[in-house]
Design an enzyme around this catalytic site. Sequence first.
Site, PDB file in Angstrom:
ATOM      1  CG  ASP A  62     108.771  11.087   0.129  1.00  0.00           C
ATOM      2  OD1 ASP A  62     107.709  11.328   0.714  1.00  0.00           O
ATOM      3  OD2 ASP A  62     109.783  11.789   0.246  1.00  0.00           O
ATOM      4  CD  GLU A 303     110.558  17.410   3.799  1.00  0.00           C
ATOM      5  OE1 GLU A 303     111.096  16.585   4.543  1.00  0.00           O
ATOM      6  OE2 GLU A 303     109.324  17.493   3.666  1.00  0.00           O
TER       7      GLU A 303
HETATM    8  C1  FRU Z   1     109.435  14.104   2.370  1.00  0.00           C
HETATM    9  C2  FRU Z   1     110.222  13.402   3.425  1.00  0.00           C
HETATM   10  C3  FRU Z   1     111.639  13.213   2.963  1.00  0.00           C
HETATM   11  C4  FRU Z   1     112.066  12.007   3.743  1.00  0.00           C
HETATM   12  C5  FRU Z   1     110.786  11.196   3.789  1.00  0.00           C
HETATM   13  C6  FRU Z   1     110.557  10.438   5.027  1.00  0.00           C
HETATM   14  O1  FRU Z   1     108.172  13.650   2.226  1.00  0.00           O
HETATM   15  O2  FRU Z   1     110.173  14.087   4.650  1.00  0.00           O
HETATM   16  O3  FRU Z   1     112.420  14.327   3.199  1.00  0.00           O
HETATM   17  O4  FRU Z   1     113.117  11.360   3.108  1.00  0.00           O
HETATM   18  O5  FRU Z   1     109.735  12.103   3.628  1.00  0.00           O
HETATM   19  O6  FRU Z   1     109.346   9.807   4.985  1.00  0.00           O
END
Ligand code: FRU
Length: 445
Positions: A62, A303
Amino acid sequence: MNAISSRILDQHTAVRRVLPNYRSSRWTIADALKVRTDDPTTTMPVIDYNFPVMSNDVMIWDSGTLRDMHMRTVTYKGWFVLWSLAVDKIDKTNAKIYDEWHSRNDRAYIGYWYSADGVEWTWGGRLFQTSADLRPWEWSGSLVMREGSENKVDMFYTSVGAPDGNSVPAVCSGTIHADDKGVWFEGFSASTEMFKADGVYYANASEDAYFDFRDPQPFINPGDGELYTLFEGNVPGMRGQFVVGSDEMGHVPPGYAVDPGAQYGAAAIGLSRCVSNWRKGDYSRWELMPALVTALGVNDQTERPHFVFKDGLTYLFTISHHSTYTGKSTGPDGVYGFVSEKGIFGPYKPLNSSGLVLGNPSSQPYSTYSHFVDAQGYVQSFIDTIPAAGQNAESPDTYRIGGTLAPTVRLVLDGDRTFLTEVHDYAQVFAQVAWPTSLAYDVRA
Ligand code: FRU
């Protein structure tokens, strides 16, 4: 009245003040029935197995550009800046990297990159001092230039990994600096929690052991000039005890029967409003508000929700997985979206009728994830896994791990439809605002 019920009453009063007669919008089963994988207007390009990597020392996933509170990508003193969730590549042999990648969430920290041209990136290392960590892991959020300030920066993120299972949106602040050689940050030594899942507007750990509550994306609402944040949540209520009715089904075809497992999909795109003096950098008090969009009966995860404000329309994007669809609903990993003609509170309707904006192609179903659409329609995502030629796409024996950014693509947002129109370099960033900029409002206010 005990402390909890008086707090809940306060929240309801606050919400009625801001949102009289409010109802969350829905992503329905009927909407999701329209999802089509491999439509060229809503499908990510196929990624070359021999993609380049940004760094041999870290794997990242991310990521987000440095932005302002209006969702515009900024440069600082001419430098492009990105934050990323990261883990260090300790052992560079393939076998070890597989373990490091698949367990990465349990070691994630936030780091940053800088670039003179938005294409070639230099890894700057960790953003926070260790004193900032309230819990062991740092998960997604957003790195934002403070409105009206010369070089103050706020990292809104998710503090995760405590034994109680809670994930808490938090903020950590510092300053950004640059010279002709690069960019660095100072401060980032202490974090402040923003708000917690309440079990009233959003599911908490006692209702749903798999609850999600993370990924804060603050923004100034063009409608009222106030600071709000989006985040990932779940519909409140006991897991396994939801009823999926006609509102959740939408306009399904005759004879459509809801699969009993559909109720395990209870994603919600959360909203909260800052009620402390954010204009002076105080982000400590927020009031939770009802979800903007719920996906009860369809999918359990929406997300990294974020906005694009364009042509008087409010575009709400969120990422979701093939694996988190429930019941008979299905779709690819990718970015989904909704649009409102009346500002951030909706009502929202799914983009492209189905909600799908960019999904992975069926030949590489896990090629990319965590797409972030910026105000100009540029979309960054990270490379997850690319199957080797001739492998079964869904479960390849041989695949290459990414841990680096995918080619940036561009979307045209045309009313309630979106189109993939451009494919750019790997990890390419285009900026819209040069910072320091003229101050957006009087900081003494
Ligand atoms: C999305 C996610 C987010 C979280 C992160 C953890 O890719 O699941 O929601 O903050 O990745 O790696």
